[in-house]
Scaffold this motif. Structure first.
Motif, short mmCIF file in Angstrom:
data_model
loop_
_atom_site.label_atom_id
_atom_site.label_comp_id
_atom_site.label_asym_id
_atom_site.label_seq_id
_atom_site.Cartn_x
_atom_site.Cartn_y
_atom_site.Cartn_z
N ARG A 1 0.75 -1.25 -0.03
CA ARG A 1 -0.02 -0.05 -0.07
C ARG A 1 0.83 1.20 -0.06
NH1 ARG A 1 -4.70 -0.28 4.54
NH2 ARG A 1 -5.36 1.17 3.14
N MET A 2 0.25 2.39 -0.69
CA MET A 2 1.13 3.21 -0.77
C MET A 2 0.25 4.77 -0.63
SD MET A 2 3.67 4.30 -3.99
CE MET A 2 4.64 3.11 -3.93
N LEU A 3 0.84 5.77 -0.02
CA LEU A 3 0.09 6.94 -0.28
C LEU A 3 1.19 8.09 -0.79
CD1 LEU A 3 -1.64 9.27 0.86
CD2 LEU A 3 -0.43 9.59 3.02
N VAL A 4 0.54 8.77 -1.78
CA VAL A 4 1.10 9.84 -2.63
C VAL A 4 0.51 11.12 -2.30
CG1 VAL A 4 1.85 10.52 -5.01
CG2 VAL A 4 1.58 8.10 -4.44
N VAL A 5 1.63 12.20 -1.97
CA VAL A 5 0.88 13.38 -1.40
C VAL A 5 1.27 14.28 -2.63
CG1 VAL A 5 1.04 15.19 0.19
CG2 VAL A 5 1.41 12.92 0.88
N ASP B 1 -4.06 -0.32 -4.49
CA ASP B 1 -3.43 -0.06 -3.28
C ASP B 1 -2.76 1.32 -3.12
OD1 ASP B 1 -4.61 -2.58 -2.39
OD2 ASP B 1 -2.85 -3.56 -2.88
N VAL B 2 -3.00 2.37 -4.20
CA VAL B 2 -2.47 3.65 -3.94
C VAL B 2 -3.45 4.65 -3.53
CG1 VAL B 2 -1.20 5.50 -5.21
CG2 VAL B 2 -0.56 3.04 -5.70
N ALA B 3 -3.25 5.36 -2.51
CA ALA B 3 -4.15 6.44 -2.01
C ALA B 3 -3.58 7.73 -2.76
CB ALA B 3 -4.64 6.52 -0.72
N TRP B 4 -4.05 8.57 -3.02
CA TRP B 4 -3.45 9.91 -3.26
C TRP B 4 -4.19 11.11 -2.55
CZ3 TRP B 4 -0.44 10.17 -7.71
CH2 TRP B 4 -0.35 8.99 -8.31
N LEU B 5 -3.37 11.93 -1.81
CA LEU B 5 -3.70 13.06 -1.12
C LEU B 5 -3.24 14.48 -1.85
CD1 LEU B 5 -4.78 14.26 1.58
CD2 LEU B 5 -2.84 14.03 2.50
#
Length: 605
Positions: free
Chosen positions: A2-6, A30-34
């Motif tokens: 899982r990954m968060l990209v800001v 499984d990638v969330a974008w903020l």
């Protein structure tokens, strides 16, 4: 994995970021974008989270105060916890915006707290960050606002300039009103765009406001365009036009007008000052006339203030006789919640004399009603004759709401001289006239006088009337001032039914109401509830003591209904020959009554 990209500061490239993120959402898992941005990306699965300003409170632990303290520490300045109140004022003035707070705190390198607070009206000059080209777009408060301003289209810019005319909060209806005829597109849609950019804050209950810093920035643009007078005049015209949209009788009787005036107090106060400063006396008199019902049932604090302002305006400005009469009528009406019988008597007599020669029938009828308020205590036949004349004038003008208010006061005045059966008969006739009518001045007076007259004869019916009035008057029930008096009347009906716990609760609520709306201690009226309960429980001696205190109090009861209930209870138990106030103060007797209430076992009725 899982990954968060800001993605930070996307507001300048929202279309590009949206396209990229939209493609990547389809091709990755499984990638969330903020994304942080001053405007949304408007993607189908986007979840928007508006970051609110920091909470401000007179507390060293409040978020805004903590940030200010930390930012001050970074430039070598220390904040004494005892200065939390002053820091909170500064942070509130800056709308709790973190960047503004940090920039302000940095000025403590060379300014004291009081010097900083005094200079915040020039915040765009002083709130800057040293450091050359680093963080250029956030180097000053002005730079951030200019950057945001450059992202607005012409319609958004125009609406923002219009909204800067509001002195405080505003509703969607107000936005549509002030922008009528201007090229702002669909006002609600354009407003939504400004909200998306966090230029406008909301309270979650339908009211919005420009952040104070944004308002000052917009008003600087007024000055640059030499358009300040134009935008303020739009606001003036909107307020005056809204009041003029009501039927003339409603200025004196409508609770819809009351609710509007109460929720837009800052608006009509700003317009009042503007008209007075420009000596626009005709419009000023019209404005005040339209607010008569608001000051009749408003808070004591506001009522006292308008009395003072009217006296100043009458001295400083040149009015026609009719205009003077209208201002005096407002002051006399405000005398009720302000507990100023002297003002009611003097201003109502003068208003009636000035309005007799050149007034609309609704204005003259309203003046006759108010002039009867104090006359009834010295000359009952004359007071009733005034009300009869008001009824006749209003009926001929097809102003049923004013005519019925005069009929209700006729019943009240009749009760004040002890003719209780005659008063009930008048109210019976009035009840048929009010059938199917919305809540207004006459309807509320009918219920208040009827419940007052039943306080001894039929307390349960009085309580039912109070409950009905509370339900129907949700708009004004707990916001009206002492002239409204509903919390006190409700408490009396509860007490007269023998409900101990309910009496305690109602008295506490009525006291809080008096302090909140009128900066008043609620005395001697708060003693009437314990007196009614003592009478119901068979403790005539206590009832006599507290009723005698009411009688001997230097302050009068707050309204006619409370006076009638006092007199009915007095007729039941009598008064003491001695005066309790020879030995103690009214407040001491009230403390005694509250302690007695606390000693009683709960009895619900």
């Amino acid at each position: 994995r899982r990954m968060l990209v800001v993605l930070d500061n996307c507001e300048h490239v929202t279309d590009v970021v949206a396209d990229v993120v939209d493609v990547l959402l389809e091709r990755t898992h499984d990638v969330a974008w903020l994304a942080t941005s001053r405007e949304p990306l408007q993607l189908p699965d986007e979840r928007q989270v508006h970051v609110a300003p920091l909470a401000v409170a007179d507390d060293p632990e409040a978020p805004a105060v903590q940030l200010f303290t930390a930012a001050a520490g970074r430039v070598g300045a220390s904040i004494d916890p005892a200065d939390a109140g002053r820091v909170a004022e500064i942070c509130a003035n800056l709308d709790g915006i973190p960047l503004s707070i940090e920039l302000a705190a940095a000025q403590l390198r060379h300014l004291r707290l009081d010097e900083l607070a005094a200079r915040l009206d020039r915040r765009f000059d002083i709130l800057t960050r040293s450091g050359g080209g680093r963080m250029r777009r956030q180097a000053s408060l002005l730079a951030v606002l200019e950057d945001t301003w450059g992202m607005l289209d012409e319609r958004e810019t125009e609406l923002l300039l219009l909204l800067a005319a509001f002195p405080s909060g505003f509703t969607v209806d107000a936005v549509e009103g002030i922008s009528a005829g201007r090229d702002v597109g669909v006002p609600t849609a354009t407003l939504a765009g400004l909200i998306d950019r966090s230029l406008i804050a909301g309270d979650g209950r339908g009211r919005h406001r420009l952040l104070e810093t944004v308002k000052l920035f917009a008003r600087q643009h007024w000055d640059a365009m030499d358009a300040s007078a134009d935008y303020l005049e739009r606001h003036t015209a909107w307020v005056l036009g809204h009041l003029e949209s009501y039927e003339p009788q409603h200025w004196f009787t409508s609770f819809e007008v009351y609710e509007w005036a109460t929720s837009h107090y800052d608006d009509h106060r700003a317009v009042e000052d503007r008209l007075a400063a420009e000596a626009r006396t005709s419009e000023l008199a019209s404005l005040m006339r339209g607010l008569t019902i608001a000051y009749t049932y408003g808070s004591g604090t506001r009522a006292s203030a308008v009395i003072d302002r009217v006296e100043r305006r009458l001295t400083a400005l040149e009015f026609t006789a009719r205009e003077r009469g209208l201002l005096r009528l407002v002051a006399a009406s405000a005398g009720l919640p302000a507990r100023r019988p002297d003002v009611i008597a003097s201003q109502s007599d003068a208003a009636l004399e000035e309005l007799r020669t050149d007034a609309a029938p609704e204005e003259l009828a309203a003046a006759l009603i108010v002039a009867s308020w104090m006359r009834v205590f010295s000359d009952f036949p004359r007071a009733v004759a005034m009300l009869a004349e008001a009824t006749s004038i209003a009926d001929r003008a097809d102003a049923a709401a004013i005519a019925d208010a005069a009929r209700a006061y006729t019943a009240g005045h009749t009760a004040l001289v002890g003719r209780f059966d005659d008063a009930v008969a008048i109210l019976d006739d009035l009840r048929d006239r009010l059938e199917g009518r919305p809540l207004d001045y006459a309807w509320s007076l009918h219920h208040l006088f009827r419940l007052a007259l039943n306080i001894v004869a039929d307390p349960r019916q009085a309580r039912e009337l109070a409950d009905d009035l509370m339900k129907r008057s949700a708009i004004v029930a707990w916001d009206g001032g002492m002239g409204w008096g509903l919390p006190f009347c409700v408490g009396l009906t509860v007490a007269a039914c023998g409900d101990v716990e309910g009496t305690r609760r109602c008295i506490a609520e009525a006291e809080a109401h008096a302090r909140r709306t009128s900066d008043d201690d609620g005395l001697p009226d708060l003693l009437l509830g314990p007196a009614a309960l003592a009478w119901r429980l068979g403790d005539a001696e206590r009832a006599r003591r507290w009723l005698t205190t009411v009688r001997r109090s230097p302050k009068p009861t707050a309204n006619f209904q409370l006076t009638i209930m006092y007199r009915l209870l007095r007729n039941e138990v009598g008064l003491l020959d001695s005066n309790p106030l020879d030995e103690v103060e009214v407040h001491d007797v009230y403390v005694e009554a509250v302690e007695w209430l606390g000693s009683l076992e709960p009895i619900n009725a």
